[in-house]
Write a protein that holds these residues in place. Sequence first.
Motif, short mmCIF file in Angstrom:
data_model
loop_
_atom_site.label_atom_id
_atom_site.label_comp_id
_atom_site.label_asym_id
_atom_site.label_seq_id
_atom_site.Cartn_x
_atom_site.Cartn_y
_atom_site.Cartn_z
N THR A 86 0.84 -1.19 0.00
CA THR A 86 0.00 0.00 0.00
C THR A 86 0.88 1.24 0.00
OG1 THR A 86 -1.71 -1.19 1.21
CG2 THR A 86 -1.85 1.22 1.22
N GLY A 87 0.63 2.12 -0.96
CA GLY A 87 1.38 3.37 -1.04
C GLY A 87 0.92 4.36 -0.01
N GLY A 88 1.66 5.42 0.13
CA GLY A 88 1.29 6.49 1.06
C GLY A 88 0.02 7.19 0.61
N SER A 89 -0.72 7.70 1.57
CA SER A 89 -1.92 8.47 1.27
C SER A 89 -1.49 9.86 0.82
CB SER A 89 -2.81 8.57 2.51
OG SER A 89 -3.95 9.33 2.23
N VAL A 90 -1.96 10.28 -0.34
CA VAL A 90 -1.59 11.57 -0.91
C VAL A 90 -2.80 12.51 -0.82
CG1 VAL A 90 -0.80 12.76 -2.99
CG2 VAL A 90 0.03 10.46 -2.48
N ASP A 91 -2.62 13.62 -0.10
CA ASP A 91 -3.70 14.60 0.01
C ASP A 91 -3.74 15.44 -1.26
OD1 ASP A 91 -4.49 13.85 2.56
OD2 ASP A 91 -3.05 15.17 3.52
N THR A 92 -4.91 15.44 -1.91
CA THR A 92 -5.10 16.25 -3.11
C THR A 92 -6.14 17.32 -2.81
OG1 THR A 92 -6.94 14.99 -4.07
CG2 THR A 92 -4.69 14.19 -4.53
N ARG A 93 -6.35 18.17 -3.78
CA ARG A 93 -7.32 19.26 -3.65
C ARG A 93 -8.73 18.74 -3.32
NH1 ARG A 93 -8.20 23.72 -8.39
NH2 ARG A 93 -9.72 24.98 -7.29
N TRP A 94 -9.09 17.57 -3.83
CA TRP A 94 -10.45 17.05 -3.66
C TRP A 94 -10.54 15.95 -2.62
CZ3 TRP A 94 -12.56 20.94 -5.51
CH2 TRP A 94 -12.19 21.50 -6.71
N GLY A 95 -9.42 15.58 -2.01
CA GLY A 95 -9.44 14.55 -0.98
C GLY A 95 -8.26 13.60 -1.14
N PRO A 96 -8.04 12.72 -0.17
CA PRO A 96 -6.89 11.82 -0.21
C PRO A 96 -7.04 10.73 -1.27
CG PRO A 96 -8.25 11.33 1.69
CD PRO A 96 -8.84 12.55 1.05
N VAL A 97 -5.89 10.29 -1.78
CA VAL A 97 -5.84 9.17 -2.73
C VAL A 97 -4.76 8.21 -2.23
CG1 VAL A 97 -5.37 8.46 -5.11
CG2 VAL A 97 -6.50 10.64 -4.67
N GLN A 98 -5.09 6.92 -2.20
CA GLN A 98 -4.12 5.90 -1.78
C GLN A 98 -4.29 4.67 -2.66
OE1 GLN A 98 -4.46 4.63 2.32
NE2 GLN A 98 -2.27 4.21 2.42
N VAL A 99 -3.17 4.14 -3.11
CA VAL A 99 -3.16 3.01 -4.03
C VAL A 99 -2.54 1.79 -3.37
CG1 VAL A 99 -2.29 2.16 -6.25
CG2 VAL A 99 -3.03 4.53 -6.02
N GLN A 100 -3.13 0.64 -3.64
CA GLN A 100 -2.60 -0.64 -3.16
C GLN A 100 -2.30 -1.50 -4.38
OE1 GLN A 100 -5.27 -3.59 -1.22
NE2 GLN A 100 -3.92 -3.22 0.54
N ILE A 101 -1.07 -2.02 -4.45
CA ILE A 101 -0.71 -2.88 -5.58
C ILE A 101 -0.58 -4.32 -5.11
CG2 ILE A 101 0.44 -1.04 -6.86
CD1 ILE A 101 3.14 -2.23 -5.99
N THR A 102 -0.86 -5.22 -6.02
CA THR A 102 -0.64 -6.64 -5.80
C THR A 102 0.48 -7.05 -6.73
OG1 THR A 102 -2.98 -6.94 -5.28
CG2 THR A 102 -1.71 -8.93 -5.82
N VAL A 103 1.48 -7.71 -6.17
CA VAL A 103 2.67 -8.10 -6.92
C VAL A 103 2.83 -9.61 -6.85
CG1 VAL A 103 5.17 -7.80 -7.10
CG2 VAL A 103 3.76 -5.89 -6.35
N ALA A 104 3.11 -10.21 -8.00
CA ALA A 104 3.40 -11.65 -8.07
C ALA A 104 4.68 -11.83 -8.86
CB ALA A 104 2.24 -12.40 -8.74
N ASP A 105 5.68 -12.42 -8.24
CA ASP A 105 6.98 -12.68 -8.86
C ASP A 105 7.58 -11.41 -9.47
OD1 ASP A 105 6.98 -15.40 -8.18
OD2 ASP A 105 5.72 -15.86 -9.92
N GLY A 106 7.49 -10.31 -8.75
CA GLY A 106 8.10 -9.06 -9.20
C GLY A 106 7.31 -8.30 -10.25
N LYS A 107 6.11 -8.74 -10.57
CA LYS A 107 5.26 -8.06 -11.58
C LYS A 107 3.99 -7.54 -10.91
CE LYS A 107 7.68 -9.20 -15.25
NZ LYS A 107 8.43 -8.21 -15.97
#
Length: 174
Positions: A86-107
């Motif tokens: 899970t990436g850091g929560s980024v505060d934007t003008r319209w509200g926070p955005v946070q992304v979570q990635i799923t990785v399998a074998d480096g991809k």
Amino acid sequence: MRRVTFWLVSTVAALMMLFSYHTSTNRAGGTPAAALAPVSPGASTPHPTTSPTAGTSGTGTSGTGTTGTGTSAAATTAAGTSGTFTGGSVDTRWGPVQVQITVADGKITDAQAVVYPQGNHRDIEINDYALPLLQQEAVQAQSAQIDAISGATVTSDGYISSLQSAIDAAHLGG
């Protein structure tokens, strides 16, 4: 006389519509002033520091100068990294955005926004359109080097910053 009446009614109707329009800054419950600050064009992307052990977290800098965290659910060596990050929560003008990635074998196999602006109908409409496109681009590019979505620039910038933070947490070097 009919033209004057028509003009008067049209003007009143237009003014009523104008004053009843709700912008996306009108949120229920209010929004902190920091969340409404615009993202500066030269803002840095988050770079969390994490160790390669499971369940670690680090701190990254968001696009507006506030602090977010990057966390990982699992990690191994850089080439064989697998897990959810899970990436850091980024505060934007319209509200926070946070992304979570799923990785399998480096991809990167998935890159979902787990937190994103949903304060009103327009936010939901924009993000229902933009987030699947950003997710598709992130998986295809295998990095945070993706294009912003026209009409969702602020959310796109937050998504890209949080995506980079998650990639850094996974030690993918993308």
